[in-house]
Scaffold this active site. Sequence first.
Site, PDB file in Angstrom:
ATOM      1  N   ASP A   1      -6.495 -18.032   1.877  1.00 32.91           N
ATOM      2  CA  ASP A   1      -5.641 -19.068   1.297  1.00 32.91           C
ATOM      3  C   ASP A   1      -4.219 -19.053   1.818  1.00 32.91           C
ATOM      4  O   ASP A   1      -3.509 -20.053   1.712  1.00 32.91           O
ATOM      5  CB  ASP A   1      -5.658 -18.953  -0.227  1.00 32.91           C
ATOM      6  CG  ASP A   1      -6.979 -19.409  -0.818  1.00 32.91           C
ATOM      7  OD1 ASP A   1      -7.618 -20.292  -0.221  1.00 32.91           O
ATOM      8  OD2 ASP A   1      -7.381 -18.873  -1.864  1.00 32.91           O
TER       9      ASP A   1
ATOM     10  N   TYR B   1      -9.542 -24.263  -6.742  1.00 33.41           N
ATOM     11  CA  TYR B   1      -9.179 -23.161  -7.631  1.00 33.41           C
ATOM     12  C   TYR B   1      -7.696 -23.172  -7.959  1.00 33.41           C
ATOM     13  O   TYR B   1      -6.854 -23.561  -7.155  1.00 33.41           O
ATOM     14  CB  TYR B   1      -9.549 -21.809  -7.004  1.00 33.41           C
ATOM     15  CG  TYR B   1     -10.861 -21.283  -7.523  1.00 33.41           C
ATOM     16  CD1 TYR B   1     -10.971 -20.799  -8.829  1.00 33.41           C
ATOM     17  CD2 TYR B   1     -12.006 -21.302  -6.740  1.00 33.41           C
ATOM     18  CE1 TYR B   1     -12.170 -20.337  -9.326  1.00 33.41           C
ATOM     19  CE2 TYR B   1     -13.218 -20.831  -7.225  1.00 33.41           C
ATOM     20  CZ  TYR B   1     -13.291 -20.351  -8.522  1.00 33.41           C
ATOM     21  OH  TYR B   1     -14.490 -19.897  -9.016  1.00 33.41           O
TER      22      TYR B   1
ATOM     23  N   HIS C   1     -19.599 -16.284  -5.174  1.00 32.57           N
ATOM     24  CA  HIS C   1     -18.482 -16.001  -4.276  1.00 32.57           C
ATOM     25  C   HIS C   1     -17.685 -14.834  -4.830  1.00 32.57           C
ATOM     26  O   HIS C   1     -17.856 -14.433  -5.986  1.00 32.57           O
ATOM     27  CB  HIS C   1     -17.574 -17.221  -4.112  1.00 32.57           C
ATOM     28  CG  HIS C   1     -17.042 -17.753  -5.401  1.00 32.57           C
ATOM     29  ND1 HIS C   1     -17.766 -18.546  -6.256  1.00 32.57           N
ATOM     30  CD2 HIS C   1     -15.831 -17.587  -6.001  1.00 32.57           C
ATOM     31  CE1 HIS C   1     -17.051 -18.864  -7.309  1.00 32.57           C
ATOM     32  NE2 HIS C   1     -15.867 -18.288  -7.176  1.00 32.57           N
TER      33      HIS C   1
ATOM     34  N   ASP D   1       6.040  -1.875  -1.929  1.00 32.30           N
ATOM     35  CA  ASP D   1       6.930  -0.913  -1.275  1.00 32.30           C
ATOM     36  C   ASP D   1       7.718  -0.193  -2.369  1.00 32.30           C
ATOM     37  O   ASP D   1       8.804  -0.613  -2.765  1.00 32.30           O
ATOM     38  CB  ASP D   1       7.866  -1.641  -0.305  1.00 32.30           C
ATOM     39  CG  ASP D   1       8.789  -0.690   0.451  1.00 32.30           C
ATOM     40  OD1 ASP D   1       8.729   0.532   0.197  1.00 32.30           O
ATOM     41  OD2 ASP D   1       9.576  -1.162   1.281  1.00 32.30           O
ATOM     42  N   LEU D   2       7.125   0.883  -2.872  1.00 33.65           N
ATOM     43  CA  LEU D   2       7.758   1.672  -3.928  1.00 33.65           C
ATOM     44  C   LEU D   2       8.831   2.579  -3.332  1.00 33.65           C
ATOM     45  O   LEU D   2       8.616   3.208  -2.290  1.00 33.65           O
ATOM     46  CB  LEU D   2       6.715   2.528  -4.640  1.00 33.65           C
ATOM     47  CG  LEU D   2       5.861   1.848  -5.713  1.00 33.65           C
ATOM     48  CD1 LEU D   2       4.555   2.592  -5.903  1.00 33.65           C
ATOM     49  CD2 LEU D   2       6.629   1.797  -7.030  1.00 33.65           C
ATOM     50  N   ASP D   3       9.964   2.651  -3.997  1.00 37.18           N
ATOM     51  CA  ASP D   3      11.013   3.619  -3.673  1.00 37.18           C
ATOM     52  C   ASP D   3      11.309   4.388  -4.958  1.00 37.18           C
ATOM     53  O   ASP D   3      12.171   3.983  -5.747  1.00 37.18           O
ATOM     54  CB  ASP D   3      12.275   2.922  -3.159  1.00 37.18           C
ATOM     55  CG  ASP D   3      12.151   2.457  -1.718  1.00 37.18           C
ATOM     56  OD1 ASP D   3      11.134   2.787  -1.078  1.00 37.18           O
ATOM     57  OD2 ASP D   3      13.054   1.751  -1.243  1.00 37.18           O
TER      58      ASP D   3
ATOM     59  N   GLU E   1      -2.499   9.411   6.408  1.00 38.47           N
ATOM     60  CA  GLU E   1      -2.862   8.054   5.989  1.00 38.47           C
ATOM     61  C   GLU E   1      -4.364   7.923   5.752  1.00 38.47           C
ATOM     62  O   GLU E   1      -4.775   7.212   4.828  1.00 38.47           O
ATOM     63  CB  GLU E   1      -2.406   7.043   7.048  1.00 38.47           C
ATOM     64  CG  GLU E   1      -0.905   6.850   7.091  1.00 38.47           C
ATOM     65  CD  GLU E   1      -0.462   5.881   8.177  1.00 38.47           C
ATOM     66  OE1 GLU E   1       0.643   5.314   8.052  1.00 38.47           O
ATOM     67  OE2 GLU E   1      -1.223   5.702   9.155  1.00 38.47           O
TER      68      GLU E   1
ATOM     69  N   ASN F   1      -3.385   5.004  11.014  1.00 38.13           N
ATOM     70  CA  ASN F   1      -3.579   5.775  12.248  1.00 38.13           C
ATOM     71  C   ASN F   1      -3.223   7.244  12.071  1.00 38.13           C
ATOM     72  O   ASN F   1      -2.714   7.888  12.984  1.00 38.13           O
ATOM     73  CB  ASN F   1      -2.788   5.156  13.399  1.00 38.13           C
ATOM     74  CG  ASN F   1      -1.326   4.941  13.036  1.00 38.13           C
ATOM     75  OD1 ASN F   1      -0.855   5.438  12.010  1.00 38.13           O
ATOM     76  ND2 ASN F   1      -0.608   4.217  13.866  1.00 38.13           N
TER      77      ASN F   1
ATOM     78  N   GLU G   1      -1.004   8.953  10.449  1.00 35.52           N
ATOM     79  CA  GLU G   1       0.356   9.480  10.413  1.00 35.52           C
ATOM     80  C   GLU G   1       0.581  10.235   9.114  1.00 35.52           C
ATOM     81  O   GLU G   1      -0.080   9.996   8.101  1.00 35.52           O
ATOM     82  CB  GLU G   1       1.359   8.339  10.545  1.00 35.52           C
ATOM     83  CG  GLU G   1       1.358   7.686  11.912  1.00 35.52           C
ATOM     84  CD  GLU G   1       2.443   6.630  12.025  1.00 35.52           C
ATOM     85  OE1 GLU G   1       3.476   6.912  12.661  1.00 35.52           O
ATOM     86  OE2 GLU G   1       2.249   5.531  11.500  1.00 35.52           O
TER      87      GLU G   1
ATOM     88  N   ASP H   1       9.015   7.061   3.779  1.00 34.19           N
ATOM     89  CA  ASP H   1       9.104   5.750   3.136  1.00 34.19           C
ATOM     90  C   ASP H   1       7.702   5.147   3.192  1.00 34.19           C
ATOM     91  O   ASP H   1       7.191   4.831   4.271  1.00 34.19           O
ATOM     92  CB  ASP H   1      10.113   4.868   3.866  1.00 34.19           C
ATOM     93  CG  ASP H   1      10.455   3.599   3.092  1.00 34.19           C
ATOM     94  OD1 ASP H   1       9.890   3.397   1.996  1.00 34.19           O
ATOM     95  OD2 ASP H   1      11.269   2.802   3.589  1.00 34.19           O
TER      96      ASP H   1
END
Length: 753
Positions: free
Chosen positions: A376, A461, A510, A519-521, A562, A655, A657, A663
Amino acid sequence: MSLKTVLILLGLALATIFALVCVLLTRGTTPRSCQHLHPEQEDIEDGQSLVFADLTPEEMSQVVRYLRGHLGVPLVEASRAKPSDNCIASVDLQVPAKAEVLRFLDSGGARPAREALAVLYFGNQAEPNVTEYVVGPLPTPAYHRDVTVHKYGGKVPYHRRPVTAKEYMDINALVQRELKKAPRFLAACCESDGTNLVILTTAPRGFKSGDRMTWFVLFHNVAGTGYYLSPVGLEVLVDHGDLQVSRWQLHKVFYNGRYFASTGDLEQEFVAGVLEVIRLKQPQADAVLGSMRPRRTPESPGPLQFEPQGPRYSVRDNRITFQGWSIAFGMNPNTGPRLFDVRYRGERIVYELSLQEALALYGSNCPGGMSTRYLDGSFGIGRFAYELVQGLDCPYTATYVDQHYLAEADTPKTNQNSLCIFEHDSALPLRRHFSDSQSLYYGGLRKNTLVIRTISTLINYDYIWDFMFHGSGAVEVRVHATGYISSSFFHGRGTDYGNRVGPYTLGTMHLHHIHYKVDLDVDGQLNSLETQDMEYEFVKDPWSTQNTIERPYLRRERLEKEEEAAFPLNAPMPRYLSFVSPNPNKWEHPRSYRIQIISFAGKHLPTNSSMERAISWGRYQLAVTRRKEEEPTSTSIYNQNDPWSPTVAFADFINNETITNQDLVAWITVGFLHVPHAEDVPNTVTVGNGVGFFLRPYNYFSEDPSVDSPDSVYFSSEQDAGACGANPLACLSSAAACAPRLPPFHFGGFLNL
């Protein structure tokens, strides 16, 4: 009558007149206790949040003027552009780099340059392509730079561009011309000459990179109701990949389980009497399947929520503040709602919380349904967030905000009142306790929540996007699906793919999968990922060694890479998973925020599918990666029309890391499998069709921060609970006199279509 009696009557008359005058003088005024309060503003410098603000209409127009004057190529307005033309497809905010923003917000650095991201379709070139430019500085642009190769590793091929409204119009004209080649068939099957039939697109468009062939499903069109439940059994495959519209062609026809080379062939078989035709009558508005027209006259109105002394939240520019919360909000025309710089009690909890994508993947025994995988974002989740209906979509007294966008036109458009903000009383305690031993008392706090809401209508929808902020320091994100189901014509073994919901209507199975970026800090940018779960250990009973006891214990683990932090969809996941800070709370535990997912997702597309990499974010219910400026989104608007060579493949983000003291970003997938049934007519209901996640403080504080709420209630057996001074609930009876005078109902949502 004696003089004394006359004087008494005269005194009573004067007293009555005086009382009436007092009533008249005070009528219409607001009691002192009802005067609107001005919520306290958070200690954030005025205007700082504007670094995240959506572009204004004036800024969008300036970008268009600049591009027209500085690119050196002819530009046709997108609403009129042919595939062989050049046009400006969209203009949106270019969000500054996080490092620049934090220097500005936290360290007194320079304000980042305000820039726009412009997407252009270059069809009138030797090598047609899609190009993205960063244009700035705003409000007076003076430069532009091509960022396409930097973002995507190469040019974006032209066939990946989203389909424009003009392209759909040209396709519809082609289909109408082709339908005229089967007049007798249409009269028999559908009581139609084709003009009362509408087409519904599917996507993706083919089987390999470079294809632009789309199945279109035909439905009876009935004014005032959704056509999605009235398929006629006819579907057409259109090849619209050529730059010259005149070379487009109808490639194949499907009707009632059979395939034909053309509408002419379909007509020949009908005339020859060898085609089985299901004769459908043109539906009538008062009896059509799926009508939403009321069947009963209105009765007494339901409960109404209002704020006796006005809203307790504040909205200034693009920032909302409420009881310790501070949030910068905006809307991406493609991906929808986005929040930035979410703080609680002055501390940043989340740098970015944004919707990324909404996938709807269908099954059917008709070609259109079986090939549909809607992404969408390529249609425009934010762009199609229309005006909200006050009193139904949001509380009547909510604050409504306009959203502006520029897409497929050279002039900005406005979706008025398309985002709402309100405080919600959930009629549930946030916490409470009734003490019936030792001392007798009651203490508690109502669960009042700040809600930011918008609703996107994506063809059939409607998605309700909610972001909620609780007094406990928790953030709740939730999506509900409603609107019309999509359907196929019921034939053959249709019930292998759904349920029959009408005479010839198959509600096709469906799944809805939704992806978010978080993005938590947590107490700073550098965080690690910790899991906690329970195990049992069998130990000898310390006080009875001949017996054993099953003792639960807590298993803690820090995830290092990761790959360890990529949790497959529908696989077991640790019950507690937290972003942890290096810094402890008062009790020497790492300050943390826990991610808690509420989801009933269907099965992800098999990884050996040729298009799976385009939606590889759906492999994971949660994946945590190191934050990178070059990985801003988990997908791309170009993935829809070329999923076989995706412009952005989320799987490449993972990959191996290290994720210790980095961060980090949490990428979250929620969703549900939907097997339509009779009760989905006329619309799918929101009950049971809501999923989402929580971000909850976990040892972040030293105690529940809601203890500082001014709404807290406490009274003991030694107090008069009915006294307003001792119990704020006892003050509500006077607050009821502060019911607001509601403004007249207004809706202008049909004006911009």
